[in-house]
Write a protein that holds these residues in place. Structure first.
Motif, PDB file in Angstrom:
ATOM      1  N   ASN A   7       0.823  -1.213   0.000  1.00 52.93           N
ATOM      2  CA  ASN A   7       0.000   0.000   0.000  1.00 52.93           C
ATOM      3  C   ASN A   7       0.853   1.257   0.000  1.00 52.93           C
ATOM      4  N   GLU A  37      -8.769   1.792  -1.369  1.00 55.03           N
ATOM      5  CA  GLU A  37      -8.654   0.649  -0.462  1.00 55.03           C
ATOM      6  C   GLU A  37      -7.257   0.034  -0.516  1.00 55.03           C
ATOM      7  N   GLN A  40      -4.895   2.247   1.339  1.00 54.75           N
ATOM      8  CA  GLN A  40      -5.158   2.240   2.776  1.00 54.75           C
ATOM      9  C   GLN A  40      -4.822   0.898   3.422  1.00 54.75           C
ATOM     10  N   LYS A  42      -6.073  -2.288   2.701  1.00 52.04           N
ATOM     11  CA  LYS A  42      -7.095  -3.319   2.859  1.00 52.04           C
ATOM     12  C   LYS A  42      -6.460  -4.679   2.583  1.00 52.04           C
ATOM     13  N   GLU A  43      -6.748  -5.632   3.426  1.00 52.36           N
ATOM     14  CA  GLU A  43      -6.085  -6.934   3.341  1.00 52.36           C
ATOM     15  C   GLU A  43      -6.701  -7.880   2.326  1.00 52.36           C
ATOM     16  N   THR A  44      -7.936  -7.651   1.920  1.00 54.97           N
ATOM     17  CA  THR A  44      -8.581  -8.545   0.961  1.00 54.97           C
ATOM     18  C   THR A  44      -8.907  -7.774  -0.316  1.00 54.97           C
ATOM     19  N   LEU A  45      -8.050  -7.958  -1.299  1.00 54.46           N
ATOM     20  CA  LEU A  45      -8.231  -7.323  -2.602  1.00 54.46           C
ATOM     21  C   LEU A  45      -8.032  -8.370  -3.687  1.00 54.46           C
TER      22      LEU A  45
END
Length: 75
Positions: A7, A37, A40, A42-45
């Motif tokens: 990120n 996201e 930032q 986000k762990e699930t992409l």
């Protein structure tokens, strides 16, 4: 810049190119929400979309070594 979390890498690279999130998302072919996201942390992409973003920078997802001691300490 290569040792940054994904990120932070994406955000730093986008800023170094002088692009807003909107401009960068459009060039990468992803939505602004997805890019936000991603930046930032986000762990699930979806990996395919992450690769779309990285492709714009001449990169792709791949395995990287992890600090196993840090993993054990964080639990």
């Amino acid at each position: 810049m290569n040792n940054l979390p994904l990120n932070e890498f994406v955000k730093a690279k986008r800023k170094s190119l002088g692009l807003s999130r909107e401009e960068f998302a459009q060039k990468a072919g992803v939505g602004i929400r997805f890019l936000r996201e991603l930046e930032q942390g986000k762990e699930t992409l979806k990996m395919d979309k992450v690769n779309q973003v990285l492709k714009l920078m001449g990169m792709q997802l791949g395995p990287v070594p992890m600090d196993r001691q840090k993993l054990l300490e964080s639990k």
